[in-house]
Design a protein around this motif. Structure first.
Motif, PDB file in Angstrom:
ATOM      1  N   UNK A  18       0.840  -1.185   0.000  1.00 28.71           N
ATOM      2  CA  UNK A  18       0.000   0.000   0.000  1.00 28.71           C
ATOM      3  C   UNK A  18       0.884   1.247   0.000  1.00 28.71           C
ATOM      4  N   UNK A  19       0.676   2.097  -0.989  1.00 27.96           N
ATOM      5  CA  UNK A  19       1.391   3.362  -1.077  1.00 27.96           C
ATOM      6  C   UNK A  19       0.606   4.422  -0.321  1.00 27.96           C
ATOM      7  N   UNK A  20       1.276   5.095   0.588  1.00 25.80           N
ATOM      8  CA  UNK A  20       0.689   6.198   1.349  1.00 25.80           C
ATOM      9  C   UNK A  20       1.395   7.475   0.891  1.00 25.80           C
ATOM     10  N   UNK A  21       0.937   8.017  -0.252  1.00 29.96           N
ATOM     11  CA  UNK A  21       1.611   9.181  -0.838  1.00 29.96           C
ATOM     12  C   UNK A  21       1.700  10.351   0.124  1.00 29.96           C
ATOM     13  N   UNK A  22       0.604  10.666   0.802  1.00 29.48           N
ATOM     14  CA  UNK A  22       0.603  11.831   1.687  1.00 29.48           C
ATOM     15  C   UNK A  22       1.557  11.652   2.871  1.00 29.48           C
ATOM     16  N   UNK A  23       1.804  10.407   3.258  1.00 30.25           N
ATOM     17  CA  UNK A  23       2.721  10.122   4.369  1.00 30.25           C
ATOM     18  C   UNK A  23       4.131   9.835   3.861  1.00 30.25           C
ATOM     19  N   UNK A  24       4.290   9.827   2.533  1.00 32.40           N
ATOM     20  CA  UNK A  24       5.580   9.509   1.909  1.00 32.40           C
ATOM     21  C   UNK A  24       6.110   8.189   2.461  1.00 32.40           C
ATOM     22  N   UNK A  25       5.254   7.162   2.368  1.00 31.57           N
ATOM     23  CA  UNK A  25       5.610   5.859   2.919  1.00 31.57           C
ATOM     24  C   UNK A  25       5.008   4.733   2.092  1.00 31.57           C
ATOM     25  N   UNK A  26       5.644   3.583   2.179  1.00 33.23           N
ATOM     26  CA  UNK A  26       5.171   2.362   1.550  1.00 33.23           C
ATOM     27  C   UNK A  26       4.959   1.333   2.653  1.00 33.23           C
ATOM     28  N   UNK A  27       3.777   0.738   2.685  1.00 35.26           N
ATOM     29  CA  UNK A  27       3.469  -0.306   3.657  1.00 35.26           C
ATOM     30  C   UNK A  27       3.467  -1.642   2.933  1.00 35.26           C
ATOM     31  N   UNK A  28       4.204  -2.604   3.470  1.00 35.14           N
ATOM     32  CA  UNK A  28       4.256  -3.935   2.860  1.00 35.14           C
ATOM     33  C   UNK A  28       4.004  -4.965   3.953  1.00 35.14           C
ATOM     34  N   UNK A  29       2.990  -5.803   3.733  1.00 39.39           N
ATOM     35  CA  UNK A  29       2.677  -6.906   4.642  1.00 39.39           C
ATOM     36  C   UNK A  29       3.011  -8.209   3.932  1.00 39.39           C
ATOM     37  N   UNK A  30       3.639  -9.104   4.664  1.00 38.03           N
ATOM     38  CA  UNK A  30       4.005 -10.409   4.114  1.00 38.03           C
ATOM     39  C   UNK A  30       3.118 -11.487   4.711  1.00 38.03           C
ATOM     40  N   UNK A  31       2.976 -12.581   3.986  1.00 39.60           N
ATOM     41  CA  UNK A  31       2.077 -13.653   4.397  1.00 39.60           C
ATOM     42  C   UNK A  31       2.527 -14.380   5.655  1.00 39.60           C
ATOM     43  N   UNK A  32       3.775 -14.149   6.088  1.00 39.96           N
ATOM     44  CA  UNK A  32       4.225 -14.786   7.330  1.00 39.96           C
ATOM     45  C   UNK A  32       3.889 -13.938   8.557  1.00 39.96           C
ATOM     46  N   UNK A  33       3.193 -12.803   8.343  1.00 39.46           N
ATOM     47  CA  UNK A  33       2.780 -11.958   9.454  1.00 39.46           C
ATOM     48  C   UNK A  33       3.616 -10.706   9.652  1.00 39.46           C
ATOM     49  N   UNK A  34       4.779 -10.625   9.038  1.00 36.94           N
ATOM     50  CA  UNK A  34       5.598  -9.410   9.157  1.00 36.94           C
ATOM     51  C   UNK A  34       5.001  -8.294   8.306  1.00 36.94           C
ATOM     52  N   UNK A  35       4.979  -7.089   8.873  1.00 31.34           N
ATOM     53  CA  UNK A  35       4.547  -5.896   8.152  1.00 31.34           C
ATOM     54  C   UNK A  35       5.577  -4.805   8.390  1.00 31.34           C
ATOM     55  N   UNK A  36       5.859  -4.057   7.348  1.00 34.60           N
ATOM     56  CA  UNK A  36       6.864  -3.013   7.447  1.00 34.60           C
ATOM     57  C   UNK A  36       6.333  -1.711   6.865  1.00 34.60           C
ATOM     58  N   UNK A  37       6.708  -0.609   7.494  1.00 33.11           N
ATOM     59  CA  UNK A  37       6.415   0.726   6.990  1.00 33.11           C
ATOM     60  C   UNK A  37       7.748   1.327   6.587  1.00 33.11           C
ATOM     61  N   UNK A  38       7.899   1.601   5.287  1.00 30.04           N
ATOM     62  CA  UNK A  38       9.138   2.145   4.757  1.00 30.04           C
ATOM     63  C   UNK A  38       8.963   3.610   4.402  1.00 30.04           C
ATOM     64  N   UNK A  39       9.690   4.522   5.057  1.00 34.16           N
ATOM     65  CA  UNK A  39       9.675   5.909   4.613  1.00 34.16           C
ATOM     66  C   UNK A  39      10.279   5.992   3.201  1.00 34.16           C
ATOM     67  N   UNK A  40       9.731   6.870   2.375  1.00 29.35           N
ATOM     68  CA  UNK A  40      10.234   7.029   1.007  1.00 29.35           C
ATOM     69  C   UNK A  40      11.721   7.365   1.011  1.00 29.35           C
ATOM     70  N   UNK A  41      12.147   8.180   1.947  1.00 27.82           N
ATOM     71  CA  UNK A  41      13.561   8.561   2.013  1.00 27.82           C
ATOM     72  C   UNK A  41      14.453   7.336   2.176  1.00 27.82           C
ATOM     73  N   UNK A  42      14.076   6.436   3.058  1.00 25.85           N
ATOM     74  CA  UNK A  42      14.870   5.221   3.267  1.00 25.85           C
ATOM     75  C   UNK A  42      14.940   4.400   1.987  1.00 25.85           C
ATOM     76  N   UNK A  43      13.794   4.202   1.341  1.00 20.76           N
ATOM     77  CA  UNK A  43      13.776   3.419   0.103  1.00 20.76           C
ATOM     78  C   UNK A  43      14.646   4.073  -0.968  1.00 20.76           C
TER      79      UNK A  43
END
Length: 127
Positions: A18-43
């Motif tokens: 899920x792209x959160x443009x206004x938050x400048x972040x990308x959310x990625x959930x994996x099927x093993x239960x891990x979810x990550x919020x990546x700031x655009x700057x980090x990516x």
């Protein structure tokens, strides 16, 4: 697929991106239960592109001035990656699911190393 949460190489599969443009972040959930919020700057500063990573560990570039970078769009690449287009027009890195998973697991250390490298080089996150 029969509900497998891992690919043929034993890596977790993404469940939701899920792209959160206004938050400048990308959310990625994996099927093993891990979810990550990546700031655009980090990516952006950890892009797997040759421009950032070079062609070996010793060639990695410290990218500065990207504090305010955003994500313009995402494009799937097969079943294994996404291409991220940043608003500074960088779009050459293919972010594999495995790369995003590892980056997510190690995000804190990667960020601290990035900040240390900036400081060591006398660079800033600001443009």
């Amino acid at each position: 697929m029969s509900g497998e949460i891992y690919d043929q190489a034993g890596r977790p599969k993404p469940q939701e991106v899920r792209l959160k443009k206004s938050e400048k972040a990308l959310l990625v959930s994996f099927e093993d239960g891990h979810s990550f919020r990546f700031p655009a700057e980090l990516l952006r500063v950890e892009s797997p592109s040759a421009e950032v990573q070079g062609h070996g560990a010793s060639q990695k570039q410290t990218v500065s001035g990207r504090r305010h970078v955003g994500i313009m769009g995402l494009e799937p690449v097969g079943n294994y990656a996404i291409r991220i287009t940043f608003d500074d027009l960088h779009d050459t890195g293919l972010f594999s699911w495995a790369y995003l998973y590892e980056l997510g697991l190690n995000q804190e250390n990667v960020w601290e190393t990035y900040l240390d490298n900036l400081a060591r080089a006398g660079l800033s996150r600001d443009p």
